[in-house]
Write a protein that holds these residues in place. Structure first.
Motif, PDB file in Angstrom:
ATOM      1  N   ALA A   1     -19.429 -20.853  60.185  1.00 24.03           N
ATOM      2  CA  ALA A   1     -19.228 -21.553  58.916  1.00 24.03           C
ATOM      3  C   ALA A   1     -20.094 -20.895  57.855  1.00 24.03           C
ATOM      4  N   ARG A   2     -19.555 -20.822  56.645  1.00 19.04           N
ATOM      5  CA  ARG A   2     -20.299 -20.216  55.536  1.00 19.04           C
ATOM      6  C   ARG A   2     -19.915 -20.892  54.227  1.00 19.04           C
ATOM      7  N   PHE A   3     -20.931 -21.181  53.416  1.00 23.83           N
ATOM      8  CA  PHE A   3     -20.722 -21.688  52.065  1.00 23.83           C
ATOM      9  C   PHE A   3     -21.405 -20.722  51.108  1.00 23.83           C
ATOM     10  N   ASN A   4     -20.619 -20.109  50.238  1.00 20.64           N
ATOM     11  CA  ASN A   4     -21.112 -19.115  49.294  1.00 20.64           C
ATOM     12  C   ASN A   4     -20.905 -19.644  47.872  1.00 20.64           C
ATOM     13  N   PHE A   5     -21.967 -19.620  47.073  1.00 18.54           N
ATOM     14  CA  PHE A   5     -21.901 -20.211  45.736  1.00 18.54           C
ATOM     15  C   PHE A   5     -22.549 -19.291  44.711  1.00 18.54           C
ATOM     16  N   ASN A   6     -21.799 -18.978  43.658  1.00 19.00           N
ATOM     17  CA  ASN A   6     -22.316 -18.198  42.537  1.00 19.00           C
ATOM     18  C   ASN A   6     -22.710 -19.163  41.421  1.00 19.00           C
TER      19      ASN A   6
END
Length: 515
Positions: free
Chosen positions: A279-284
């Motif tokens: 699982a991965r959550f990527n936020f700019n």
């Protein structure tokens, strides 16, 4: 008549986009007219609008201005993924013919040309592309650092295929694409094999699903390594991979399963069946700062079952068990200016470790910090400076074997089957692009290993590695590379355990072809 003939030509391009026809809005085109279907369809799609009095006036000659309006609206409507090659060629000719009129209307003809070209590329079925890497290698020692190891010895000189990959894909429909790769990855692979085969399905809510055997690389997407130096990702699994795109980032989930076999990269450890979840959550947050949180979890179907290492294990063929475990990390990137970025990652592992092995840390950590500067900013070179540190036992099934130059030099950060060392890394990489033809690069690594009195061992175990290379692009698809690599092992107590880890150097001449 000329106007109706032109209309039917455009209708032939867009008719496949919608099989149903709306009622004819024009009073001067009766139902029994030969062009009734074309007029009704194009009116429903908004491509033709007629006159204020409700007529179409199909017998009048069509002006170039009116025809250009039809072409522009057709381009905005047509589904090129379902068009035939002949349809795409006709539409492209119309764009060229009415370029000036479309320009006068304010329509971006260059963008239309690009769209037609891109869509046309997917027509007609399959696409094929690939690469070939062939290496000639000369090592100073026949059984030294550049030898493959215990099972396949390379010797001092080797002429062999480094990599062959043939990709293929087919756009099945507007929501489904199939991709596969057949290849041979190194000198140990004697035959071709299917390395990837998966379908990419576009789903609602701006998301997609990959089903089959696919590759993922979260560390690469975050820019956390260069060359082939990933720690954990850039791996291939069989299962389901789902991603949801967000306005300022993305969410990714996957589930995979591996049958009873040796682990990837380990030719001597049988891991048994296991599930792998990610699982991965990527936020700019903005154009200056990015952050992501990722996790990998391994669930062994027969965890706790005793296994054993082979005779070359530095521990001495101790029995062990593998338990479920996880690797979790947070990574970030800060862009100070275009071409200047500071980034890094902090990793945590949670596992019980192999039974019967003393001094085992069941929650090891690791981290890396990177300064990445482009050649556009420095003018004469790019610059990558990295510091990393591993706790002892920071690895079970996924080890950073390939980190820091394994393309040339093995055993830089994991010189033992079980990593009983605390390891510090200082790594630098520079590249200078002199022209479209010539590129030079340099790499330097210092790898210091401290056994922390493991099993009564004392003293450090240090490695120094540096590389210099020159690339010449003979054509945009053919590159020749000459590289010199040198490794210096300060073995200490290890001399009596593994004699292959000794000072060595290598000259490699590579031919790399893209097709």
């Amino acid at each position: 008549m000329k106007k109706l003939l032109a209309l039917v030509a455009v209708f032939a391009l867009v008719a496949f986009a919608a099989p149903a026809f709306a009622a004819n809005p024009f009073v001067d085109v009766p139902m029994n007219h030969w062009a009734y279907d074309a007029v009704s369809h194009l009116a429903a799609k908004g491509i033709i609008q007629g006159y204020p009095d409700g007529t179409y006036r199909g017998n009048q000659p069509m002006t170039r201005y009116e025809m250009s309006m039809l072409v522009a609206r057709a381009l905005a409507t047509v589904d090129m993924e379902k068009a035939s090659k002949e349809d795409a060629e006709m539409l492209k000719k119309l764009v060229v013919e009415f370029k000036d009129e479309l320009d006068a209307l304010g329509v971006r003809v260059d963008a239309l040309d690009e769209r037609v070209a891109v869509l046309e590329e997917n027509l007609g079925g399959w696409k094929f592309w690939g690469e070939l890497r062939f290496d000639a290698r000369w090592a100073d020692e026949g059984d030294g650092a550049y030898d493959r190891g215990y099972y396949t010895h390379r010797g001092e000189t080797e002429f062999d295929l480094n990599r062959f990959r043939l990709f293929m894909s087919k756009q099945i429909d507007d929501k489904t694409k199939f991709t596969a790769r057949i290849g041979r990855n190194n000198a140990d692979d004697e035959g071709l094999k299917w390395e990837r085969y998966f379908a990419t399905i576009q789903l609602p809510w701006d998301s997609f699903l990959m089903v089959g055997k696919w590759n993922y690389d979260w560390e690469g997407e975050a820019g956390l390594y260069i060359d082939e130096d990933a720690w954990f990702t850039d791996t291939t699994w069989k299962g389901f991979y789902w991603r949801k795109n967000l306005a300022k980032g993305d969410i990714t989930l996957f589930a995979a399963h591996t049958e009873d076999k040796y682990a990837s990269g380990w030719t001597y450890v049988d891991l048994g069946d296991f599930y792998n979840y990610g699982a991965r959550f990527n936020f700019n947050m903005n154009d200056k700062f990015r952050i992501a949180i990722s996790g990998l979890y391994f669930d062994y179907e027969n965890d706790g079952v005793a296994r054993s290492y082979n005779e070359h294990d530095v521990i001495g063929a101790l029995p062990y068990t593998l338990e479920d475990y996880g690797t979790y990390w947070a990574d970030f990137g800060i862009t100070f200016s275009p071409g200047f970025e500071f980034k890094g990652a902090y990793y945590v592992q949670d596992h019980d470790g192999p039974s019967g092995v003393p001094h085992f840390d069941d929650s090891p950590n690791a981290y890396k910090a990177i300064i990445d500067v482009s050649q556009d900013l420095l003018n004469f070179t790019s610059l990558w400076i990295e510091y990393a540190k591993f706790d002892p036992n920071f690895q079970i099934a996924l080890q950073p074997w390939s980190a820091y130059g394994a393309e040339l030099t093995p055993n830089l950060t994991a010189p033992a089957v079980l990593n009983v060392f605390e390891t510090e890394v200082i790594f630098a990489s520079l590249q200078q692009k002199w022209s479209d033809k010539w590129v030079t690069y340099q790499r330097y690594g210092q790898f210091n290993h401290d056994p922390e009195s493991y099993a009564g061992l004392t003293g450090s175990y240090d490695i120094t590695n540096w590389t210099f290379g020159v690339q010449y692009w003979y054509t945009p698809t053919v590159m020749f590379e000459l590289a010199y690599d040198d490794v210096d092992y300060d073995n200490g107590w290890r001399d009596n355990i593994d004699s292959s880890l000794k000072d060595d150097s290598l000259i490699r001449f590579r031919t790399h072809i893209f097709f």
